[in-house]
Design an enzyme around this catalytic site. Structure first.
Site, PDB file in Angstrom:
ATOM      1  N   HIS A  81     -37.065  -4.493  43.245  1.00  0.00           N
ATOM      2  CA  HIS A  81     -35.849  -5.244  43.585  1.00  0.00           C
ATOM      3  C   HIS A  81     -35.029  -4.612  44.709  1.00  0.00           C
ATOM      4  CE1 HIS A  81     -36.798  -7.950  40.477  1.00  0.00           C
ATOM      5  NE2 HIS A  81     -36.151  -7.398  39.469  1.00  0.00           N
TER       6      HIS A  81
ATOM      7  N   HIS B 134     -31.021 -13.234  40.119  1.00  0.00           N
ATOM      8  CA  HIS B 134     -31.533 -12.677  38.859  1.00  0.00           C
ATOM      9  C   HIS B 134     -30.613 -13.006  37.686  1.00  0.00           C
ATOM     10  CE1 HIS B 134     -33.868 -10.191  36.260  1.00  0.00           C
ATOM     11  NE2 HIS B 134     -34.428  -9.467  37.204  1.00  0.00           N
TER      12      HIS B 134
ATOM     13  N   ASP C 265     -43.418 -11.195  31.379  1.00  0.00           N
ATOM     14  CA  ASP C 265     -42.759 -10.671  32.583  1.00  0.00           C
ATOM     15  C   ASP C 265     -43.782 -10.778  33.706  1.00  0.00           C
ATOM     16  OD1 ASP C 265     -40.988  -9.583  34.323  1.00  0.00           O
ATOM     17  OD2 ASP C 265     -40.966  -7.575  33.448  1.00  0.00           O
TER      18      ASP C 265
ATOM     19  N   GLU D 133     -37.274 -16.819  38.050  1.00  0.00           N
ATOM     20  CA  GLU D 133     -36.934 -16.434  39.414  1.00  0.00           C
ATOM     21  C   GLU D 133     -37.982 -16.980  40.380  1.00  0.00           C
ATOM     22  OE1 GLU D 133     -36.068 -11.968  39.209  1.00  0.00           O
ATOM     23  OE2 GLU D 133     -36.805 -12.486  37.203  1.00  0.00           O
TER      24      GLU D 133
END
Length: 372
Positions: A131, A202, A274, A337
């Site tokens: 990120h 996010h 994830d 996302e």
């Protein structure tokens, strides 16, 4: 001039404007009043004529709250976050609602080669870069200008060499609440040197309301026949794997938690969901849909990005005490996302994330909700 991929996410709120406007428990803007590195931090409130309300801070460009109605007309704040600035400054609160850049998701070993030059990035997720690194866009103060009651403009210059990335990257993000009950996020960016860019937001959602129970009974559909498998460090292997007959199949609506305990090495690597999904089709299309049966709230995600990261709140564990003094427990929020794929700078088979000096990065994101 080469072509730059444009992202559009849409998730809209549709409800009657004829009802009496609600009295919302909004956060006091003084709770976010602070100076960090000679830049003023503030909390901005955006409203439309129907009562849709968002609060956004220029620290990390975060959506701090988002109030929407349920089927009975009762408003709830559906994004996780905090009532004061301080928890956002700590590691456990660093990504809630934030703008993510320069690169959303992971880059293996924190390095990539671009135009025959090797670039070494900061590593902040084991041996990997996550990120945007330690000084990613979630962790900086953006220049802010509230253009109207419903529109906020944020600007930031990421200088050449920030966290190892090449080029001076000028980024503008505009948040806008429309009177058709949409929260639009418009991104633009330019660079003076070739670099990699992959931006997203996010926000952590719970359609029952932030901190109000598990998301495992939310119904989810993702329009993707494939996903990108990961290794034990959550780096893509570079392959596409079919979701059919696996726990990753959300091609039809099903409860998020239905297959969460399946015997799957991929679920073990991600500590649950994830993973990046390879979206079907191209151009603007519906990527995902979420229904919360009790409240009647429905969220759709529409995008022209190639990928969608589905995260099921696997690392929430009750240590985050959020708004209303509620604890954010295990799997009480989800993220969807829209993005380019993780580690694309090192995966030649993945869609490119290169932005060149002659190009402009443009991305529009709209969150759209309806009521069943």
């Amino acid at each position: 001039m080469s072509k730059i991929y444009v992202s559009i996410i849409i998730m809209v709120i549709s409800f009657s404007c004829s009802r009496k406007q609600p009295e919302l428990k909004l956060i006091d803007k003084q709770n976010f009043s602070r100076v960090i590195e000679n830049k003023k931090v503030n909390l901005f409130t955006l409203k439309n004529k129907c009562g849709l309300t968002a609060q956004i801070t220029n620290y990390g460009g975060r959506i701090v709250s988002l109030w929407i109605p349920d089927k009975n007309g009762n408003f709830d704040d559906i994004v996780l976050g905090y009532e004061t600035l301080e928890p956002y400054l700590k590691p456990k609160g660093r990504y809630f609602g934030a703008l993510i850049g320069r690169y959303a998701n992971r880059i293996a070993k924190g390095r990539f080669t671009l135009n025959d030059s090797i670039y070494t990035l900061t590593v902040n997720n084991g041996a990997n870069h996550l990120h945007g690194g330690k000084n990613g866009f979630h962790n900086v103060v953006w220049n802010a200008n509230q253009l109207s009651d419903s529109e906020l403009k944020l600007e930031y210059l990421s200088k050449d060499g920030d966290d190892g990335y090449p080029g001076n990257l000028n980024v503008t993000v505009i948040y806008k609440l429309t009177d058709t009950n949409e929260l639009e996020i418009n991104y633009t960016a330019t660079t003076d040197k070739s670099t990699h860019v992959n931006l997203t937001n996010h926000s952590f959602f719970n359609l029952c309301g932030a901190g109000k129970g598990s998301i495992n009974d939310h119904l989810l559909q993702i329009n993707a026949a494939y996903y990108t498998p990961i290794d034990e460090e959550q780096i893509p292997t570079g392959k596409h794997k079919e979701v059919k007959n696996t726990a990753f199949d959300f091609t039809a609506l099903k409860p998020i938690g239905k297959d969460i305990d399946a015997n799957s090495q991929q679920l073990k690597f991600g500590s649950g969901y994830d993973h990046n999904y390879v979206l079907d089709g191209s151009g603007l299309r519906v990527a995902a849909k979420v229904i919360e049966p009790k409240s009647g709230r429905i969220m759709e995600v529409i995008t022209d990005e190639p990928g969608l990261q589905f995260y099921g709140g696997n690392f929430l564990g009750g240590k985050n005490i959020g708004k209303g003094n509620l604890s954010y427990e295990y799997r009480t929020a989800f993220c969807l996302e829209t993005q380019h794929f993780p580690d694309s700078p090192n995966q030649t088979s993945f869609p490119s994330t290169i932005l060149n000096p002659d190009d402009e990065y443009n991305s529009t994101c709209i969150y759209k909700f309806t009521i069943k």
